[in-house]
Design a protein around this motif. Structure first.
Motif, PDB file in Angstrom:
ATOM      1  N   ARG A   1       0.836  -1.208   0.000  1.00 39.70           N
ATOM      2  CA  ARG A   1       0.000   0.000   0.000  1.00 39.70           C
ATOM      3  C   ARG A   1       0.870   1.256   0.000  1.00 39.70           C
ATOM      4  N   TRP A   2       1.925   1.261   0.778  1.00 36.83           N
ATOM      5  CA  TRP A   2       2.813   2.428   0.796  1.00 36.83           C
ATOM      6  C   TRP A   2       3.528   2.590  -0.546  1.00 36.83           C
ATOM      7  N   PHE A   3       3.938   1.460  -1.099  1.00 29.98           N
ATOM      8  CA  PHE A   3       4.620   1.532  -2.398  1.00 29.98           C
ATOM      9  C   PHE A   3       3.676   2.086  -3.459  1.00 29.98           C
ATOM     10  N   ALA A   4       2.439   1.598  -3.475  1.00 28.84           N
ATOM     11  CA  ALA A   4       1.458   2.062  -4.461  1.00 28.84           C
ATOM     12  C   ALA A   4       1.160   3.543  -4.300  1.00 28.84           C
ATOM     13  N   ALA A   5       1.218   4.024  -3.077  1.00 34.99           N
ATOM     14  CA  ALA A   5       0.947   5.439  -2.818  1.00 34.99           C
ATOM     15  C   ALA A   5       2.155   6.317  -3.103  1.00 34.99           C
ATOM     16  N   GLY A   6       3.307   5.693  -3.370  1.00 37.66           N
ATOM     17  CA  GLY A   6       4.508   6.455  -3.691  1.00 37.66           C
ATOM     18  C   GLY A   6       5.235   7.004  -2.485  1.00 37.66           C
ATOM     19  N   ASN A   7       4.979   6.456  -1.307  1.00 35.64           N
ATOM     20  CA  ASN A   7       5.646   6.984  -0.116  1.00 35.64           C
ATOM     21  C   ASN A   7       6.212   5.889   0.790  1.00 35.64           C
ATOM     22  N   HIS A   8       6.659   4.783   0.179  1.00 35.83           N
ATOM     23  CA  HIS A   8       7.280   3.735   0.993  1.00 35.83           C
ATOM     24  C   HIS A   8       8.597   4.271   1.551  1.00 35.83           C
ATOM     25  N   PRO A   9       8.787   4.197   2.860  1.00 35.05           N
ATOM     26  CA  PRO A   9       9.994   4.786   3.456  1.00 35.05           C
ATOM     27  C   PRO A   9      11.290   4.060   3.094  1.00 35.05           C
ATOM     28  N   ASP A  10      11.190   2.840   2.571  1.00 35.27           N
ATOM     29  CA  ASP A  10      12.395   2.073   2.243  1.00 35.27           C
ATOM     30  C   ASP A  10      12.612   1.958   0.740  1.00 35.27           C
ATOM     31  N   TYR A  11      12.079   2.925  -0.016  1.00 34.11           N
ATOM     32  CA  TYR A  11      12.177   2.885  -1.484  1.00 34.11           C
ATOM     33  C   TYR A  11      12.598   4.247  -2.008  1.00 34.11           C
ATOM     34  N   ARG A  12      13.543   4.238  -2.955  1.00 31.60           N
ATOM     35  CA  ARG A  12      13.980   5.469  -3.600  1.00 31.60           C
ATOM     36  C   ARG A  12      14.139   5.241  -5.104  1.00 31.60           C
ATOM     37  N   VAL A  13      13.837   6.282  -5.886  1.00 34.96           N
ATOM     38  CA  VAL A  13      14.128   6.295  -7.319  1.00 34.96           C
ATOM     39  C   VAL A  13      15.168   7.368  -7.560  1.00 34.96           C
ATOM     40  N   LEU A  14      16.277   6.976  -8.171  1.00 37.93           N
ATOM     41  CA  LEU A  14      17.351   7.912  -8.494  1.00 37.93           C
ATOM     42  C   LEU A  14      17.319   8.140 -10.000  1.00 37.93           C
ATOM     43  N   ALA A  15      16.855   9.331 -10.416  1.00 38.27           N
ATOM     44  CA  ALA A  15      16.683   9.605 -11.843  1.00 38.27           C
ATOM     45  C   ALA A  15      16.733  11.107 -12.085  1.00 38.27           C
ATOM     46  N   PRO A  16      17.264  11.525 -13.233  1.00 34.78           N
ATOM     47  CA  PRO A  16      17.183  12.939 -13.598  1.00 34.78           C
ATOM     48  C   PRO A  16      15.754  13.298 -13.961  1.00 34.78           C
ATOM     49  N   GLN A  17      15.409  14.570 -13.786  1.00 34.96           N
ATOM     50  CA  GLN A  17      14.018  14.968 -14.015  1.00 34.96           C
ATOM     51  C   GLN A  17      13.621  14.886 -15.470  1.00 34.96           C
ATOM     52  N   ASP A  18      14.531  15.287 -16.384  1.00 36.71           N
ATOM     53  CA  ASP A  18      14.118  15.391 -17.784  1.00 36.71           C
ATOM     54  C   ASP A  18      14.430  14.147 -18.595  1.00 36.71           C
ATOM     55  N   VAL A  19      14.617  13.011 -17.897  1.00 40.79           N
ATOM     56  CA  VAL A  19      14.849  11.762 -18.618  1.00 40.79           C
ATOM     57  C   VAL A  19      13.606  11.386 -19.407  1.00 40.79           C
ATOM     58  N   ASP A  20      13.808  10.773 -20.598  1.00 42.72           N
ATOM     59  CA  ASP A  20      12.700  10.278 -21.403  1.00 42.72           C
ATOM     60  C   ASP A  20      12.210   8.970 -20.803  1.00 42.72           C
ATOM     61  N   ASP A  21      11.180   9.060 -19.977  1.00 37.35           N
ATOM     62  CA  ASP A  21      10.668   7.869 -19.312  1.00 37.35           C
ATOM     63  C   ASP A  21       9.839   7.048 -20.287  1.00 37.35           C
ATOM     64  N   GLU A  22       9.677   5.779 -19.996  1.00 41.34           N
ATOM     65  CA  GLU A  22       8.851   4.913 -20.816  1.00 41.34           C
ATOM     66  C   GLU A  22       7.391   5.186 -20.503  1.00 41.34           C
ATOM     67  N   PRO A  23       6.498   5.077 -21.474  1.00 37.60           N
ATOM     68  CA  PRO A  23       5.092   5.410 -21.257  1.00 37.60           C
ATOM     69  C   PRO A  23       4.474   4.616 -20.112  1.00 37.60           C
ATOM     70  N   ALA A  24       3.577   5.254 -19.425  1.00 38.14           N
ATOM     71  CA  ALA A  24       2.789   4.626 -18.363  1.00 38.14           C
ATOM     72  C   ALA A  24       3.634   4.155 -17.198  1.00 38.14           C
ATOM     73  N   GLU A  25       4.802   4.767 -17.016  1.00 41.43           N
ATOM     74  CA  GLU A  25       5.668   4.401 -15.894  1.00 41.43           C
ATOM     75  C   GLU A  25       5.678   5.558 -14.906  1.00 41.43           C
ATOM     76  N   ASP A  26       5.185   5.336 -13.701  1.00 45.28           N
ATOM     77  CA  ASP A  26       5.126   6.393 -12.707  1.00 45.28           C
ATOM     78  C   ASP A  26       6.379   6.364 -11.852  1.00 45.28           C
ATOM     79  N   ALA A  27       6.860   7.531 -11.498  1.00 45.07           N
ATOM     80  CA  ALA A  27       8.027   7.630 -10.637  1.00 45.07           C
ATOM     81  C   ALA A  27       7.855   8.823  -9.722  1.00 45.07           C
ATOM     82  N   LYS A  28       8.587   8.838  -8.626  1.00 47.96           N
ATOM     83  CA  LYS A  28       8.534   9.980  -7.732  1.00 47.96           C
ATOM     84  C   LYS A  28       9.081  11.207  -8.451  1.00 47.96           C
TER      85      LYS A  28
END
Length: 343
Positions: free
Chosen positions: A68-95
């Motif tokens: 549930r925390w992961f789905a809400a995007g606020n799991h305390p033990d999860y991080r995404v390391l990515a530049p903001q303007d990266v060309d993400d793949e369609p339908a992929e959600d990230a923080k």
């Protein structure tokens, strides 16, 4: 990410990878072409590692506190390391990213260090997805290497890369490399048809076989400009270099797109000349066959396009760059024609 469903072509790789999920290494490198769904695969794996159900290998349960925390995007033990303007793949959600940059910097790695060295809030793993891993600059890559060499207990890293050979060899050697294949055209076309795409095989060809890229291709706002460019390339005798460059400059067509279209056109021209094959633009086969006898100088022009791609995101004068690329294309065709006349 609230949907853990894999794309149809990912079922077998998932089974192969998670057959013994408890024995996965601390660092995994997912590789493959852009637009095949590597990010969704990585997110599902991260969710599985953080799922608190006993049967998490088959799929994250979706109902435990971790899911549930992961789905809400606020799991305390999860991080995404990515530049903001990266060309993400369609339908992929990230923080949301915290900065505007095309790179992952050493400051990002230092912030990550504060996360991975903490005790897990849920007493399990601390998972970091790095996407795309090749976006790390040199200083960031060296700093990240130190974390991989001496990972804190419970730290898990999932690196996702479209161009994994650009990573430091020392980073690659500390990861298990897991290639994700480009799906068979028939399977990808069936999925695209289910998304409402008309003529999916053609869009797959335009996108090099990557279904998510093909989905974007089918609805992209820039489609008329690609058509305009291909029409001009197919008829070099009437190519208005200055007018076309000005048109693209006014429309703010990205240089990365223009260079990509040129590279694919040149690839098809050379392949047609050498083996009578067309990969990216089967709808242009007649024009490609007509120009193929003039393709002898295009491999050198292809090298010029590789350099142009490296500089495509730099703040240079776009109109002058487009003009230069088009003039060089015409010169390559003319040079080949002149050589043929001398024989």
């Amino acid at each position: 990410m609230s949907d853990y469903t894999l794309y149809p072509w990912q079922a077998e790789p998932w089974r192969a990878l998670t057959a013994n999920i408890a024995r996965l290494p601390h660092a995994l490198l997912l590789t493959g072409a852009a637009g095949i769904g590597k990010r969704r695969f990585a997110d599902r794996l991260a969710a599985s590692l953080l799922c608190e159900s006993a049967d998490r290998a088959a799929a994250p349960c979706g109902v435990c506190d971790g899911c549930r925390w992961f789905a809400a995007g606020n799991h305390p033990d999860y991080r995404v390391l990515a530049p903001q303007d990266v060309d993400d793949e369609p339908a992929e959600d990230a923080k949301p990213a915290k900065k505007k940059s095309s790179l992952i910097t050493v400051d990002d790695i230092r912030e990550l260090g504060d996360f991975v060295n903490l005790t897990a809030h849920r007493g399990g793993a601390r998972v970091t997805v790095v996407y795309p891993a090749e976006a790390m600059n040199t200083a960031a890559a060296n700093a990240f290497l130190k974390t991989l060499e001496e990972p804190p207990a419970g730290a898990r890293f999932i690196l996702v890369s479209h161009q994994w050979r650009r990573l430091l060899p020392t980073i690659r050697s500390r990861c298990r490399i897991f290639p994700l294949p480009t799906p068979a055209p028939e399977l990808a076309a069936q999925w695209l048809a289910g998304q409402g795409v008309v003529n999916p095989l053609l869009h797959l060809a335009h996108s090099g076989g990557a279904p998510l890229a093909a989905l974007d291709d089918a609805s992209a706002e820039w489609l008329p400009y690609r058509t305009r460019l291909l029409d001009a390339l197919a008829n070099p005798g009437g190519l208005d270099v200055i007018g076309l460059a000005a048109e693209f400059d006014r429309a703010k067509v990205e240089m990365t797109l223009i260079v990509d279209w040129l590279q694919k056109w040149v690839h098809d021209l050379v392949a047609n000349a050498m083996a009578g094959k067309v990969r990216y633009y089967p709808d242009r086969s007649e024009a490609l066959a007509r120009l193929a006898p003039r393709a002898a100088e295009l491999p050198r022009y292809a090298e010029r396009l590789i350099d142009a791609r490296r500089l495509a995101t730099h703040p240079l004068n776009a109109r002058l760059n487009i003009e230069a690329l088009l003039y060089d294309y015409l010169a390559a065709l003319k040079g080949a024609a002149l050589k043929g006349e001398r024989r």
